[in-house]
Enzyme design. Structure first.
Site, PDB file in Angstrom:
ATOM      1  N   LEU A   1       0.726  -1.281  -0.032  1.00  0.00           N
ATOM      2  CA  LEU A   1       0.037  -0.106   0.003  1.00  0.00           C
ATOM      3  C   LEU A   1       0.834   1.237   0.027  1.00  0.00           C
ATOM      4  O   LEU A   1       2.215   1.240   0.293  1.00  0.00           O
ATOM      5  CB  LEU A   1      -0.944  -0.290   1.130  1.00  0.00           C
ATOM      6  CG  LEU A   1      -1.975  -0.883   1.173  1.00  0.00           C
ATOM      7  CD1 LEU A   1      -2.838  -0.820   2.708  1.00  0.00           C
ATOM      8  CD2 LEU A   1      -2.904  -1.243   0.064  1.00  0.00           C
TER       9      LEU A   1
ATOM     10  N   GLY B   1       0.756   3.611  -2.644  1.00  0.00           N
ATOM     11  CA  GLY B   1       0.704   4.319  -3.791  1.00  0.00           C
ATOM     12  C   GLY B   1       2.281   4.817  -4.501  1.00  0.00           C
ATOM     13  O   GLY B   1       3.190   4.637  -3.745  1.00  0.00           O
TER      14      GLY B   1
ATOM     15  N   ILE C   1       9.397  18.326  -9.115  1.00  0.00           N
ATOM     16  CA  ILE C   1      10.022  16.919  -9.003  1.00  0.00           C
ATOM     17  C   ILE C   1      11.554  17.231  -9.512  1.00  0.00           C
ATOM     18  O   ILE C   1      12.280  16.537  -8.964  1.00  0.00           O
ATOM     19  CB  ILE C   1       9.203  16.069 -10.006  1.00  0.00           C
ATOM     20  CG1 ILE C   1       8.031  15.733  -9.432  1.00  0.00           C
ATOM     21  CG2 ILE C   1      10.043  14.614 -10.200  1.00  0.00           C
ATOM     22  CD1 ILE C   1       6.878  14.819 -10.074  1.00  0.00           C
TER      23      ILE C   1
ATOM     24  N   HIS D   1      10.444  35.098  19.435  1.00  0.00           N
ATOM     25  CA  HIS D   1      11.480  35.422  18.691  1.00  0.00           C
ATOM     26  C   HIS D   1      12.829  34.844  19.381  1.00  0.00           C
ATOM     27  O   HIS D   1      12.836  34.755  20.485  1.00  0.00           O
ATOM     28  CB  HIS D   1      11.281  37.184  19.056  1.00  0.00           C
ATOM     29  CG  HIS D   1      12.649  37.831  18.601  1.00  0.00           C
ATOM     30  ND1 HIS D   1      13.094  38.113  17.073  1.00  0.00           N
ATOM     31  CD2 HIS D   1      13.735  38.198  19.238  1.00  0.00           C
ATOM     32  CE1 HIS D   1      14.196  38.718  17.162  1.00  0.00           C
ATOM     33  NE2 HIS D   1      14.633  38.782  18.388  1.00  0.00           N
TER      34      HIS D   1
END
Length: 468
Positions: free
Chosen positions: A41, A43, A184, A442
């Site tokens: 599983l 993908g 990509i 900060h």
């Protein structure tokens, strides 16, 4: 003999959207069958996308940061890279996460079928796996994801890669061409550059990461152009292969006519996986680009058939798919649900990162929306300077008419983490004063977003205020 299964919901595709839809439907008391053609599983995202790329990017960033530490007077020896160990580390991460999904699937009593599912009619799916299976269902969720788009007429050669090939990390080419200057392409460039490749990037449009505003990606571009050869407004005319390498010819004002590379990565986008799954049996006709049209409840034109994730179009992002998966499951279970986000954030996990949400400045101009802009340079941030991260910018846009935030963009270290304050502000309809008067710690990088808001509401003190 074939196995016969009856279920309330069948989910086709076990990626982030698919397994989320299956898990949510099971949690809501429905019987669920999850069909995935691969053995694991997750993908593309988990197996050959988001997770392996971020694992490799972490290694690349460590290499870069070690080299940059010389400016602090800290010098390391040149790293020795063991590719096998690097690959195995990536594999272990994937196996750990996919193993976790297997456990979650079993714990929910979800029937998991491995094989290629095809809709036979509006209530039946056949699965061609090790054992043929016929599934009868009441509702179905299509979550088949997408695949890398490839250029036409490319030679059949192992040295021409898609993103999955690049993530396999089989070899480090001396000269690597990346066709496509999007997320990509740039992430792969960072990995292979750190490992020793000489990088050339070709992008058709006028700047890298085209969806983002040019001024937001500028800090990244200024860094990368010192390390890579980047040609924008450039097309690839032809690609041929011989023993000497991959020969590529270009069309662009500043590009060479032809060069030879040891490998070529094609990173020009992705296409939905909607062919061959039996959509015609569901009375669903995808658009020319393969996208399936859906409504806010993720329903197709056949109401008990839902579609989520990459198959319903841009943005093709895992976090969009997971939210759509939950909506589909909830609607199937009879809940009132809809996918109506005001924004979906995008992140390029480069070094520095680029992140944006809501409208970009060019989109606001195209839509003729009058806006006020606050842009804070990280060179004025104490935290950024102390961390060697001064090459960055935080930009926020506010609607002139109602004062509400309409978009934000950040380039800098951890921009992908910081952007979520802007995402929440967008969803809640915040204005510049809401953000600027929210006390930020900060020194932090996150306060640069508040400083950008202060520029708009006129309360900025960390730089000179804009002239009225």
């Amino acid at each position: 003999m074939s196995t016969e299964i009856q279920t309330d919901v069948v989910v086709l595709g076990g990626g982030p959207g698919g397994y989320t839809a299956a898990f949510r439907a099971a949690d809501l008391g429905l019987s669920v069958c999850l069909v995935e053609k691969e053995s694991r599983l997750g993908g593309v995202c988990l197996n050959v996308g988001c997770i392996p790329s971020k694992t490799l990017l972490h290694g690349a960033t460590v290499i870069e940061e070690a080299a940059e530490a010389a400016t602090l007077g800290i010098t390391y020896a040149k790293p020795a890279i063991d590719l096998e160990v690097f690959r195995n580390h990536k594999t272990k991460i994937i196996e750990q996460l996919t193993g976790g999904l297997d456990g979650l699937c079993k714990a929910r009593n979800i029937q998991r079928i491995q094989g290629e599912g095809v809709f036979a009619d509006k209530t039946t799916m056949t699965v061609n796996g090790e054992e043929p299976t016929r599934i009868t269902f009441k509702d179905a969720v299509i979550a088949t994801g997408s695949a890398p788009a490839m250029l036409p007429d490319l030679p059949d050669d192992d040295r021409i890669w898609d993103s999955s090939d690049a993530l396999a990390l089989r070899t480090i080419p001396k000269r690597l061409l990346i066709i496509g200057g999007g997320i990509i392409g740039l992430e792969m460039a960072q990995i292979y550059s750190a490992l020793g490749s000489s990088i050339t990037i070709v992008e058709m449009l006028d700047h890298i990461i085209p969806p983002a505003d040019k001024d937001v990606i500028q800090p990244l571009f200024l860094k990368l152009k010192k390390r890579y050869t980047i040609f924008t407004k450039t097309k690839v005319n032809s690609v041929t292969a011989d023993d000497s390498g991959i020969k590529v010819s270009f069309a662009g004002a500043k590009a060479p006519e032809k060069e030879t590379f040891d490998a070529v990565l094609v990173a020009v986008g992705r296409r939905p996986n909607t062919n061959g799954i039996g959509l015609e049996s569901l009375a669903i006709t995808p658009e020319k680009n393969g996208i399936i049209a859906v409504n806010d409840q993720q329903q197709t034109v056949t109401p008990h058939i839902y579609a989520i994730g990459d198959v319903v179009g841009d943005p093709m992002l895992a976090h969009k798919a997971t939210h759509q998966g939950k909506v589909a499951a909830e609607v199937i279970a009879g809940h009132k649900a809809a996918f109506t986000p005001l924004t979906i954030p995008s992140v390029a996990y480069t070094n520095p990162e680029v992140a944006w949400a809501g409208l970009t400045e060019k989109e606001a101009k195209a839509q003729k929306i009058a806006y006020n802009k606050g842009k804070f340079p990280w060179g004025a941030s104490g935290r950024a300077l102390s961390a060697g991260a001064s090459a960055g910018v935080s930009k926020v846009l506010f609607d002139q008419q109602n004062g509400r935030i309409i978009g934000a963009g950040i380039c800098g270290v951890n921009a992908g983490e910081i952007i979520h304050e802007a995402v929440l502000a967008l969803e809640m309809g915040a204005d510049a004063e809401d953000i600027s008067k929210t006390v930020h710690a900060h020194p932090t990088l996150a306060e640069t977003l508040a400083f950008a808001a202060e520029i708009v509401d006129g309360s900025i003190t960390d730089i000179l205020p804009s002239k009225k």
